[in-house]
Design a protein around this motif. Structure first.
Motif, mmCIF file in Angstrom:
data_model
loop_
_atom_site.group_PDB
_atom_site.id
_atom_site.type_symbol
_atom_site.label_atom_id
_atom_site.label_comp_id
_atom_site.label_asym_id
_atom_site.label_seq_id
_atom_site.Cartn_x
_atom_site.Cartn_y
_atom_site.Cartn_z
ATOM 1 N N THR A 43 -0.973 10.858 -0.642
ATOM 2 C CA THR A 43 -0.553 10.713 -2.039
ATOM 3 C C THR A 43 -0.730 9.279 -2.522
ATOM 4 O O THR A 43 -1.310 9.030 -3.586
ATOM 5 C CB THR A 43 0.914 11.136 -2.197
ATOM 6 O OG1 THR A 43 1.082 12.481 -1.758
ATOM 7 C CG2 THR A 43 1.352 11.035 -3.651
ATOM 8 N N VAL A 44 -0.248 8.326 -1.735
ATOM 9 C CA VAL A 44 -0.335 6.922 -2.136
ATOM 10 C C VAL A 44 -1.789 6.458 -2.173
ATOM 11 O O VAL A 44 -2.199 5.714 -3.082
ATOM 12 C CB VAL A 44 0.497 6.040 -1.184
ATOM 13 C CG1 VAL A 44 0.294 4.561 -1.492
ATOM 14 C CG2 VAL A 44 1.974 6.397 -1.281
ATOM 15 N N ALA A 45 -2.592 6.890 -1.205
ATOM 16 C CA ALA A 45 -3.988 6.468 -1.165
ATOM 17 C C ALA A 45 -4.740 6.908 -2.409
ATOM 18 O O ALA A 45 -5.602 6.176 -2.920
ATOM 19 C CB ALA A 45 -4.672 7.018 0.086
ATOM 20 N N VAL A 46 -4.435 8.100 -2.922
ATOM 21 C CA VAL A 46 -5.103 8.569 -4.139
ATOM 22 C C VAL A 46 -4.729 7.709 -5.338
ATOM 23 O O VAL A 46 -5.531 7.539 -6.261
ATOM 24 C CB VAL A 46 -4.749 10.053 -4.398
ATOM 25 C CG1 VAL A 46 -5.328 10.527 -5.731
ATOM 26 C CG2 VAL A 46 -5.294 10.930 -3.276
ATOM 27 N N THR A 47 -3.536 7.135 -5.335
ATOM 28 C CA THR A 47 -3.107 6.314 -6.481
ATOM 29 C C THR A 47 -3.725 4.926 -6.471
ATOM 30 O O THR A 47 -3.692 4.235 -7.499
ATOM 31 C CB THR A 47 -1.573 6.163 -6.493
ATOM 32 O OG1 THR A 47 -1.153 5.363 -5.376
ATOM 33 C CG2 THR A 47 -0.881 7.512 -6.442
ATOM 34 N N ILE A 48 -4.258 4.495 -5.347
ATOM 35 C CA ILE A 48 -4.774 3.129 -5.221
ATOM 36 C C ILE A 48 -6.205 3.058 -5.736
ATOM 37 O O ILE A 48 -7.073 3.815 -5.311
ATOM 38 C CB ILE A 48 -4.710 2.652 -3.757
ATOM 39 C CG1 ILE A 48 -3.258 2.625 -3.276
ATOM 40 C CG2 ILE A 48 -5.353 1.285 -3.600
ATOM 41 C CD1 ILE A 48 -3.108 2.282 -1.807
ATOM 42 N N LEU A 94 -8.970 13.430 1.517
ATOM 43 C CA LEU A 94 -8.853 14.600 2.391
ATOM 44 C C LEU A 94 -9.965 14.634 3.436
ATOM 45 O O LEU A 94 -9.745 15.064 4.578
ATOM 46 C CB LEU A 94 -8.864 15.875 1.558
ATOM 47 C CG LEU A 94 -7.663 16.066 0.625
ATOM 48 C CD1 LEU A 94 -7.778 17.389 -0.124
ATOM 49 C CD2 LEU A 94 -6.352 16.012 1.403
ATOM 50 N N THR A 95 -11.160 14.189 3.067
ATOM 51 C CA THR A 95 -12.239 14.104 4.053
ATOM 52 C C THR A 95 -11.899 13.096 5.136
ATOM 53 O O THR A 95 -12.110 13.344 6.329
ATOM 54 C CB THR A 95 -13.563 13.715 3.373
ATOM 55 O OG1 THR A 95 -13.905 14.686 2.382
ATOM 56 C CG2 THR A 95 -14.692 13.630 4.387
ATOM 57 N N ALA A 96 -11.359 11.944 4.729
ATOM 58 C CA ALA A 96 -10.941 10.934 5.708
ATOM 59 C C ALA A 96 -9.900 11.504 6.656
ATOM 60 O O ALA A 96 -9.969 11.298 7.881
ATOM 61 C CB ALA A 96 -10.387 9.711 4.982
ATOM 62 N N ALA A 324 -7.508 3.385 6.723
ATOM 63 C CA ALA A 324 -8.715 2.614 7.018
ATOM 64 C C ALA A 324 -9.725 2.744 5.885
ATOM 65 O O ALA A 324 -10.336 1.754 5.453
ATOM 66 C CB ALA A 324 -9.332 3.081 8.337
ATOM 67 N N ASP A 325 -9.902 3.947 5.363
ATOM 68 C CA ASP A 325 -10.843 4.144 4.263
ATOM 69 C C ASP A 325 -10.336 3.518 2.972
ATOM 70 O O ASP A 325 -11.125 2.998 2.173
ATOM 71 C CB ASP A 325 -11.092 5.633 4.054
ATOM 72 C CG ASP A 325 -12.134 5.897 2.977
ATOM 73 O OD1 ASP A 325 -13.271 5.406 3.125
ATOM 74 O OD2 ASP A 325 -11.802 6.570 1.988
ATOM 75 N N THR A 326 -9.023 3.547 2.765
ATOM 76 C CA THR A 326 -8.456 2.910 1.574
ATOM 77 C C THR A 326 -8.706 1.415 1.604
ATOM 78 O O THR A 326 -9.075 0.808 0.588
ATOM 79 C CB THR A 326 -6.945 3.194 1.486
ATOM 80 O OG1 THR A 326 -6.732 4.603 1.421
ATOM 81 C CG2 THR A 326 -6.344 2.544 0.253
ATOM 82 N N VAL A 327 -8.516 0.802 2.763
ATOM 83 C CA VAL A 327 -8.825 -0.626 2.904
ATOM 84 C C VAL A 327 -10.304 -0.873 2.662
ATOM 85 O O VAL A 327 -10.694 -1.824 1.968
ATOM 86 C CB VAL A 327 -8.411 -1.120 4.309
ATOM 87 C CG1 VAL A 327 -8.944 -2.524 4.565
ATOM 88 C CG2 VAL A 327 -6.894 -1.097 4.457
ATOM 89 N N ALA A 328 -11.154 -0.012 3.212
ATOM 90 C CA ALA A 328 -12.604 -0.200 3.081
ATOM 91 C C ALA A 328 -13.065 -0.185 1.628
ATOM 92 O O ALA A 328 -13.955 -0.947 1.239
ATOM 93 C CB ALA A 328 -13.335 0.886 3.869
ATOM 94 N N ARG A 329 -12.460 0.656 0.806
ATOM 95 C CA ARG A 329 -12.936 0.793 -0.574
ATOM 96 C C ARG A 329 -12.237 -0.122 -1.575
ATOM 97 O O ARG A 329 -12.675 -0.209 -2.729
ATOM 98 C CB ARG A 329 -12.803 2.243 -1.033
ATOM 99 C CG ARG A 329 -11.395 2.761 -1.184
ATOM 100 C CD ARG A 329 -11.395 4.209 -1.647
ATOM 101 N NE ARG A 329 -10.068 4.803 -1.671
ATOM 102 C CZ ARG A 329 -9.195 4.673 -2.649
ATOM 103 N NH1 ARG A 329 -9.508 3.960 -3.719
ATOM 104 N NH2 ARG A 329 -7.996 5.250 -2.574
ATOM 105 N N THR A 330 -11.160 -0.784 -1.165
ATOM 106 C CA THR A 330 -10.392 -1.560 -2.148
ATOM 107 C C THR A 330 -10.322 -3.058 -1.884
ATOM 108 O O THR A 330 -10.214 -3.835 -2.830
ATOM 109 C CB THR A 330 -8.944 -1.035 -2.226
ATOM 110 O OG1 THR A 330 -8.318 -1.121 -0.940
ATOM 111 C CG2 THR A 330 -8.923 0.413 -2.704
#
Length: 363
Positions: A43-48, A94-96, A324-330
């Motif tokens: 949920t939080v990752a989608v908001t970032i 969801l893929t991550a 990890a993916d959230t860090v990678a994209r932001t």
């Protein structure tokens, strides 16, 4: 077989290799906690991101697409916000999660089947084989549609080569399997390097490098469906063999004494691991450390029994990959890091801490 694990052969009365089981926290508590962490992380990752999206917007978008407005759930959301959540961010998150779960399950199984604590899903040359297929498609410019298919086919061909090389009179000795996987991996890496050197031009270098280092950019609902289905079907099949894996933890001789057909079971389980790893690699590229580190981290929490380790490793791997993916994209927005770079940066120090704790605990 269950009763045999605790009686009879003295060798089978010992605990499987790994840290001592911690009984003061029930498995159900760990499962509930990790599930809550996973839902909150998604949920939080989608908001970032650059667009201002709230947690309630995420659930409103989900509710509108699964028909919850029919039961009175408030799903009012602008078309733009709904598109950002449903079409861009949620499929990637969801893929991550599915990829992380798949790699963690495969890592735990591989470490037991080979009795090698450094084993990971790519040990059989699957990643290198997938890389050959993916690079050929990227160089030829076939398009992204053929990329997952080519990567999956390359992974399966690498598996076939590894098992054919490792097999000796129908048997698959663990050490021989590892060495065969390394040989196939080096061969596929050489083929990949040759194709890149000979044929890659212009922007294809960047696309190839991004895939080789792991990337979830452009993940779609089709990717979610592919990996989630693989986790649901193949992952469940592996989890259902948890007691068989417990027997393998004692060694091939002990497993055979418990009535297990060692060779046939190892062939079957390696094939299942290959299918699950191939599905993950096909949509994400090669992402290291997840399958190596997460199973060990979970064993430190709940012990070595696979009935606990496999589902909890899946939950932990899913949450880890989301972040990890959230860090990678932001972190370097608008530029995006390959997620494999992030997992290496996060995984190497964490794994070093785990090794030190394990050493201290056994001292």
């Amino acid at each position: 077989m269950t009763a045999s694990l605790t009686s009879g052969n003295p060798a089978t009365t010992e605990s499987p290799p790994g840290p001592a089981r911690r009984r003061h926290v029930p498995t159900s508590v760990w499962t509930a906690a990790m599930t809550a962490v996973l839902v909150a992380s998604a949920t939080v990752a989608v908001t970032i991101g650059s667009a201002d999206i709230g947690a309630l917007d995420v659930w409103r978008s989900i509710g509108s697409h699964v028909g919850l407005e029919r039961v009175g759930f408030q799903t009012s959301l602008s078309e733009l916000r709904d598109g950002i959540v449903w079409e861009l961010r949620l499929p990637r998150v969801l893929t991550a999660a599915a990829v992380g779960a798949a790699l963690a399950i495969c890592g735990a199984v591989m470490q037991t089947l080979t009795r090698n604590p450094l084993a990971e899903p790519y040990l059989l040359g699957l990643s290198s084989g997938a890389s050959v297929g993916a690079v050929v498609v990227l160089v030829l410019g076939v398009g992204t549609l053929g990329l997952p298919v080519a990567a999956f086919a390359g992974a399966l061909l690498a598996l076939a080569a590894t098992l054919a090389l490792a097999s000796r009179r129908g048997e698959l000795p663990p050490t021989r399997t590892i060495l065969a996987g390394l040989a196939v991996s080096y061969l596929c890496s050489a083929v990949t390097s040759f194709v890149i050197f000979w044929s890659a031009t212009g922007d294809s270098y960047r696309s190839i490098l991004s895939w080789l280092l792991g990337s979830l950019g452009g993940a779609s609902w089709n990717d979610v469906a592919v990996v989630s289905a693989a986790v649901a079907v193949v992952g469940t099949a592996l989890m259902s063999r948890s007691r068989t894996l417990d027997a393998f933890a004692f060694g091939d001789g002990a497993a055979s004494n418990l009535g297990i057909n060692v060779n046939a079971t190892r062939w079957t389980m390696l094939a299942l691991v290959a299918l699950l790893t191939g599905a993950a690699v096909a949509v994400s590229g090669a992402i290291g450390f997840v399958g190596l580190m997460l199973p060990h981290a979970v064993r430190l929490l709940v012990g070595a029994g696979h009935r606990r380790v496999l589902p909890l490793a899946a939950l932990a791997g899913a949450s880890f990959m989301i972040w990890a993916d959230t860090v990678a994209r932001t972190v370097f927005d608008p530029r995006e890091l390959p997620v494999g770079v992030v997992t290496a940066f996060l995984g190497a120090p964490a794994f070093a801490v785990l090794l030190r704790r394990r050493k201290v605990g056994r001292a």
